[in-house]
Motif scaffolding. Structure first.
Motif, PDB file in Angstrom:
ATOM      1  N   ASP A 294      47.000  41.462  40.266  1.00 31.41           N
ATOM      2  CA  ASP A 294      47.685  40.719  38.976  1.00 31.41           C
ATOM      3  C   ASP A 294      49.067  41.422  39.134  1.00 31.41           C
ATOM      4  O   ASP A 294      49.339  42.533  38.808  1.00 31.41           O
TER       5      ASP A 294
ATOM      6  N   SER B 230      51.509  42.181  31.530  1.00 33.90           N
ATOM      7  CA  SER B 230      50.732  43.001  31.056  1.00 33.90           C
ATOM      8  C   SER B 230      49.427  43.674  31.804  1.00 33.90           C
ATOM      9  O   SER B 230      48.703  44.456  31.515  1.00 33.90           O
ATOM     10  N   ARG B 231      49.419  43.087  32.934  1.00 32.84           N
ATOM     11  CA  ARG B 231      48.229  43.521  33.903  1.00 32.84           C
ATOM     12  C   ARG B 231      46.927  43.353  33.489  1.00 32.84           C
ATOM     13  O   ARG B 231      45.974  44.093  33.922  1.00 32.84           O
ATOM     14  N   THR B 232      46.617  42.047  32.533  1.00 34.74           N
ATOM     15  CA  THR B 232      45.406  42.010  32.043  1.00 34.74           C
ATOM     16  C   THR B 232      44.794  40.653  32.496  1.00 34.74           C
ATOM     17  O   THR B 232      44.100  40.159  31.642  1.00 34.74           O
ATOM     18  N   ARG B 233      45.324  40.011  33.562  1.00 31.67           N
ATOM     19  CA  ARG B 233      44.838  38.786  33.799  1.00 31.67           C
ATOM     20  C   ARG B 233      43.431  38.892  34.021  1.00 31.67           C
ATOM     21  O   ARG B 233      42.658  39.818  34.572  1.00 31.67           O
ATOM     22  N   LYS B 234      42.522  37.770  33.630  1.00 31.25           N
ATOM     23  CA  LYS B 234      41.058  37.754  33.839  1.00 31.25           C
ATOM     24  C   LYS B 234      40.633  37.341  34.897  1.00 31.25           C
ATOM     25  O   LYS B 234      39.468  37.357  35.490  1.00 31.25           O
TER      26      LYS B 234
END
Length: 191
Positions: free
Chosen positions: A155, A159-163
């Protein structure tokens, strides 16, 4: 792409794209490199062209793929890396001959010689895996939120929040499932 084979799932990170040659690991698995020639095709698409591949070399590639997947999954979960996976990755990395070259666009790319073989290409993939698992690159390892996929991906979003490993496949499939579930709950809302 060759007819009769599933499309490759390409990404920006060589090592995790390579682990994506086996997808839907927790569902009905899809093998995207079922033959030696198909591995040659995948390597060519990823800038690691080789002339040929034997069944034994395909087995080495699949062993590396599974080692990278195991180590990347452990790293994403912040667990200890499996010793056997580390051994395979290090072994493949040490066995190849490839040169890093700088492109006019200020990026690094790997160059194989005209006499290169599959082992040389696998060493590049292993070296890429080492750099992301060791935390040397800007991003973080994560696991796809799809319960049938659970692919490791790198990722690099802000934000490093990819799902999802891939929004066009796993993410889209989950969005469709959520939409259809909502339609069943409230059949009049879609009109």
């Amino acid at each position: 792409m060759r007819p009769g084979f599933p499309d490759f799932r390409l990404g920006n990170v060589l090592a995790t794209s390579f682990t994506g040659t086996l997808s839907e690991r927790h569902g009905t698995a899809v093998e995207r490199i079922p033959t030696p020639q198909r591995l040659v095709d995948w390597l060519a698409v990823n800038g690691l062209a080789v002339d040929s591949c034997t069944t034994a070399q395909l087995d080495l590639a699949r062993e590396l793929r599974e080692a990278i997947h195991a180590a990347a999954t452990a790293a994403a979960l912040q667990e200890a890396l499996p010793a056997s996976a580390v051994h395979v990755i290090n072994d493949r990395s040490a066995q190849g001959r490839a040169a890093a070259v700088l492109t006019p666009e200020s990026t690094r790319r790997w160059q194989l010689s005209s006499a290169s073989c599959v082992e040389d290409a696998l060493s590049v993939i292993a070296a890429d895996a080492i750099s992301i698992i060791a935390g040397e690159r800007d991003g973080k390892l994560a696991l796809c939120a799809s319960p049938t996929c659970r692919a490791a991906f790198f990722d690099t979003s802000q934000s490093r929040t990819r799902k999802w490993c891939d929004m066009n496949t796993c993410g889209n499939r989950q969005k469709k499932a959520r939409f259809h579930a909502n339609q069943r709950k409230d059949p009049g809302s879609g009109e």
